[in-house]
Structure formats: structure tokens, C-alpha cells
Design a protein around this motif. Structure first.
Motif, PDB file in Angstrom:
ATOM      1  N   ASN A 139      77.078   8.862  -7.528  1.00  0.00           N
ATOM      2  CA  ASN A 139      76.099   9.953  -7.542  1.00  0.00           C
ATOM      3  C   ASN A 139      74.905   9.649  -8.444  1.00  0.00           C
ATOM      4  O   ASN A 139      74.059  10.510  -8.679  1.00  0.00           O
ATOM      5  CB  ASN A 139      76.755  11.272  -7.970  1.00  0.00           C
ATOM      6  N   ASP A 140      74.838   8.430  -8.940  1.00  0.00           N
ATOM      7  CA  ASP A 140      73.689   7.985  -9.724  1.00  0.00           C
ATOM      8  C   ASP A 140      72.608   7.527  -8.746  1.00  0.00           C
ATOM      9  O   ASP A 140      72.857   6.654  -7.904  1.00  0.00           O
ATOM     10  CB  ASP A 140      74.102   6.833 -10.651  1.00  0.00           C
ATOM     11  N   THR A 141      71.419   8.099  -8.819  1.00  0.00           N
ATOM     12  CA  THR A 141      70.371   7.787  -7.849  1.00  0.00           C
ATOM     13  C   THR A 141      69.948   6.322  -7.880  1.00  0.00           C
ATOM     14  O   THR A 141      69.312   5.837  -6.946  1.00  0.00           O
ATOM     15  CB  THR A 141      69.131   8.663  -8.088  1.00  0.00           C
ATOM     16  N   ARG A 142      70.319   5.600  -8.959  1.00  0.00           N
ATOM     17  CA  ARG A 142      69.989   4.170  -9.041  1.00  0.00           C
ATOM     18  C   ARG A 142      71.034   3.298  -8.352  1.00  0.00           C
ATOM     19  O   ARG A 142      70.790   2.114  -8.126  1.00  0.00           O
ATOM     20  CB  ARG A 142      69.886   3.749 -10.500  1.00  0.00           C
TER      21      ARG A 142
ATOM     22  N   TYR B  22      74.185   5.014  -3.572  1.00  0.00           N
ATOM     23  CA  TYR B  22      73.682   6.384  -3.495  1.00  0.00           C
ATOM     24  C   TYR B  22      73.090   6.594  -2.107  1.00  0.00           C
ATOM     25  O   TYR B  22      72.551   5.660  -1.493  1.00  0.00           O
ATOM     26  CB  TYR B  22      72.625   6.625  -4.568  1.00  0.00           C
TER      27      TYR B  22
ATOM     28  N   THR C 267      70.523   7.698  -0.465  1.00  0.00           N
ATOM     29  CA  THR C 267      69.205   7.243  -0.031  1.00  0.00           C
ATOM     30  C   THR C 267      69.035   5.728  -0.142  1.00  0.00           C
ATOM     31  O   THR C 267      68.043   5.183   0.349  1.00  0.00           O
ATOM     32  CB  THR C 267      68.101   7.940  -0.840  1.00  0.00           C
ATOM     33  N   ASN C 268      69.991   5.045  -0.782  1.00  0.00           N
ATOM     34  CA  ASN C 268      69.902   3.587  -0.955  1.00  0.00           C
ATOM     35  C   ASN C 268      70.838   2.823  -0.018  1.00  0.00           C
ATOM     36  O   ASN C 268      70.781   1.591   0.042  1.00  0.00           O
ATOM     37  CB  ASN C 268      70.236   3.212  -2.404  1.00  0.00           C
TER      38      ASN C 268
ATOM     39  N   GLY D 246      63.837  13.493   2.132  1.00  0.00           N
ATOM     40  CA  GLY D 246      64.827  13.700   1.073  1.00  0.00           C
ATOM     41  C   GLY D 246      65.933  14.663   1.441  1.00  0.00           C
ATOM     42  O   GLY D 246      66.571  15.252   0.560  1.00  0.00           O
TER      43      GLY D 246
ATOM     44  N   LEU E 105      69.373  15.301   2.109  1.00  0.00           N
ATOM     45  CA  LEU E 105      70.636  14.592   1.885  1.00  0.00           C
ATOM     46  C   LEU E 105      71.714  14.968   2.888  1.00  0.00           C
ATOM     47  O   LEU E 105      72.788  14.358   2.903  1.00  0.00           O
ATOM     48  CB  LEU E 105      71.148  14.841   0.464  1.00  0.00           C
TER      49      LEU E 105
END
Length: 383
Positions: free
Chosen positions: A117-120, A124, A126-127, A168, A170
Motif C-alpha cells: 500500500n506504499d505508493t512507491r 502498488y 498504479t505501478n 486515479g 483505484l
């Protein structure tokens, strides 16, 4: 040659208090006083160094498949990842000796593993497409696999990709929503429809009741992909229905057959509903600008608006009778609003006509009163 490890300070394992030896083995208490870290690499203490691709799944699974161990850190975390991986296309290929396929570290990273759940994190939501694309978009790397390498490019242009990556949203799917995570595998003709149905449940249920269900199975067509395609799924439009050039129905049906006639009838019904709705909304707008309270009319029109939404899903019935059961009430509701709206506008026009006659009369009376008062003032004798 010593290898400098970077990124471990942010690693989820470091945050949980795990160290190098928990994965690589050895004894970190040795060699510190002597200034010789190589002494920590004690084979007797289970030191394995850098694991090979074939060793990685079992290495990660040593903890992640241990229920009791994982409860200490996250009781909610699944512990079947290794089992799923072995059932995946990647896992089966690795077991067959193909070390180019993805393993745990291919997606999660090595020493800088971040929480999902870390956007980096590369996993995640979107990645994910970019992470899968590191291999699946590399034509040289994928050579000999028999797989295309344009999936990510197609996905980015699709309605799903635009919703997720540009807006965006999700809730929009990405690679692992359809193919799975650790058990990633290509959906088959039947399972792809089941996958789509996880989100588009009504479309799936209506299609399963339609005459296309058996026909598609006989012809070996993908239930959803035959009309909507795979990775490059576009925004569905009403032009997909009907017998005009470019419609999906015309790809399989020809003039004179039952499917052609049904598509034409459903298209006409859809057009009628949309035309009636446009007229009703336009009428309410004009009435509102004229000062008429249209709140009740707009409330009544919700039923017709809902009918259009339902009709765009019910098209998957491919049954004119069932389709009409949804469209006809919507047309009726919109037509009723039009009738009430026209009555209100007629009333408004009558009031305006009445005012056009009454205003001059009122002005004339006012003028006569003014003149009478002036005359009375002139005729009044001086004291």
C-alpha cells in the motif's frame, strides 16, 4: 568483492526488525571485533549468500508460508503465495528450468521491498502495469516466449488504463486484477468472462441468459472479448449496437437473419428512449428558465434516466422482449414528463397572454386616475 546494499532502511522487513541473516543466513555476531565481516558468512550457520532465481520462491516462502511466524507481524497477511506461485505460468516455467521468468524479487524488489500500500512500491496498483511491462514490454527479453509485447501499451490506451493511470480511479482494474497476483496465468476463453464478471456482474448474468452464450461456446469465441477486445478495451458506446457500419452486431449477423432483426429492433428502441429523454430534459430546462417549478418533473425523469443506464446493460440479454421490458417504461416516464411540461408551458403562455392584455388596461386606468387627480387639483378653489 564487497557489495554495498542500499535501500534496506526503507524495507518492510527492516521495519519489522528483520536483518540480513534472516534471509541470507550466517552469524552477524562474528567478525565485528576483528573487522572482518566475511566471518559472518558462516556456512555452518546456514549462510547462502545471494540466492539463485530458482531458490528465491522457497527462500521467501520459508517465512511467508509459515502461518505461526507470519502471525507475529501481520495476522491478516495471506500465507498461500508460494502455493499460488507454483500454480502460475511463472512458477511452472521456473520449475521447468526457465530462469528468465518472474520470481518474488522481480516484482517486489530485493533490499528495498515496500509495503503493497506504499505508493512507491512497484506492486502498488498504479505501478503494476509498469512493473509487468519491465519484462512483458521488452521484445528482446520476451523473444521465444510466443507472447506479444504490446499489452501494456494497449492497456494504457484502454478505458481501464485511462481510468486508473490518468484519472486515479483505484477501482479500475490493472494486470493482476485479471491475471492474478502470485498465481498469474492467462485467462482462457471461458475464464476471461468470469474474470470480467467479477466487476461487471449484471452484464455477465444477462449474457449467460442470452442466445449468444451457447453460440459463442460453439464457435470458440471469448464471451466478452469478441466485442470488447482484451487489453485495449475501449469505452463502450451505443453505436456498438445495431446494424449500421461499425456496429458489433454487423460483424457476425447479416441482413435477414434473426440476430440482425433483433439488433435493429433494439437499436431503434434505444434511439427512441434517448430521443424522448433529450426532449424531456430540454422541455424542463425551458420551463425552468420561464419561472416554472420543475423539481417534481426532474424527480419523475430519474426513472427514465435509470432506464437508459439499465438498457445499456440489458443489451447483453440480446432479447428484444426483455430489452423492451426495460426500455418501454423509460420511454413512458419521459413521455409523461413531456406531457406535463407542455401543459406547464401552455399555462405559462396563457398567463403571459393575460398579462399582455391586463398591463395596458392597468396603465390606462392609472393614466385616467392621474388625469382625474390633476383636474381635481386645478378645479379646487383657492382658500
Amino acid at each position: 568483492m564487497k557489495q554495498v546494499v542500499t535501500g534496506y532502511d526503507d524495507d518492510i522487513h527492516a521495519a519489522k526488525g528483520l536483518g540480513c541473516q534472516d534471509c541470507h543466513g550466517g552469524d552477524p555476531t562474528r567478525g565485528a571485533e576483528e573487522g572482518d565481516p566475511e566471518q559472518a558468512h558462516d556456512p555452518a550457520k546456514g549462510f547462502v549468500g545471494a540466492p539463485t532465481s530458482s531458490q528465491i520462491p522457497d527462500l521467501c516462502g520459508r517465512c511467508h508460508s509459515d502461518v505461526e511466524f507470519m502471525k507475529q507481524y501481520n495476522p491478516k497477511l495471506r500465507v498461500d503465495q508460494l502455493l499460488e506461485y507454483r500454480s502460475s505460468h511463472h512458477g511452472k516455467s521456473l520449475a521447468a528450468g526457465n530462469t528468465k521468468v518472474a520470481t518474488c524479487v522481480s516484482c517486489h524488489g530485493v533490499h528495498g521491498i515496500l509495503a503493497v500500500n506504499d505508493t512507491r512500491a512497484p506492486v502498488y496498483k498504479t505501478n503494476v502495469a509498469a512493473t509487468c511491462g519491465r519484462c512483458h514490454s521488452d521484445a528482446a527479453y520476451m523473444r521465444g516466449s510466443g507472447l506479444p509485447t504490446d499489452q501494456v501499451a494497449l492497456y494504457r490506451r484502454s478505458v481501464h488504463g485511462q481510468k486508473l493511470l490518468e484519472e486515479g480511479d483505484l477501482s479500475a482494474p490493472t494486470c493482476n486484477n485479471c491475471h492474478g497476483n502470485h498465481g498469474a496465468t492467462p485467462p482462457g476463453l471461458t475464464s476471461v468472462a468470469n474474470t470480467c464478471g467479477e466487476c461487471h456482474a449484471n452484464n455477465r448474468d444477462f449474457f449467460n441468459q442470452s442466445p449468444h452464450k451457447a453460440a459463442f461456446a460453439d464457435m470458440g469465441l471469448g464471451e466478452c472479448t469478441a466485442c470488447h477486445r482484451h487489453h485495449d478495451i475501449e469505452v463502450p458506446t451505443d453505436s456498438m449496437l445495431g446494424t449500421q457500419a461499425g456496429s458489433m452486431c454487423a460483424n457476425c449477423h447479416s441482413e435477414g437473419d434473426a440476430g440482425w432483426d433483433a439488433a435493429a429492433a433494439m437499436d431503434r428502441a434505444m434511439d427512441s428512449l434517448k430521443a424522448t429523454l433529450i426532449a424531456a430534459h430540454d422541455l424542463l430546462d425551458r420551463a425552468g428558465r420561464g419561472g416554472i417549478d420543475v423539481a417534481l418533473g426532474k424527480f419523475d425523469l430519474h426513472a427514465a434516466d435509470d432506464a437508459l443506464i439499465k438498457a445499456r446493460t440489458a443489451v447483453h440479454y440480446f432479447d428484444t422482449t426483455k430489452f423492451a421490458e426495460i426500455v418501454s417504461p423509460g420511454i413512458g416516464a419521459a413521455a409523461q414528463v413531456i406531457t406535463l411540461g407542455n401543459d406547464a408551458l401552455d399555462d405559462l403562455r396563457m398567463r403571459r397572454v393575460g398579462l399582455s392584455f391586463s398591463i395596458p388596461l392597468v396603465l390606462l386606468v392609472a393614466l385616467l386616475l392621474y388625469l382625474k387627480i390633476r383636474k381635481m387639483e386645478r378645479d379646487k378653489p383657492f382658500a
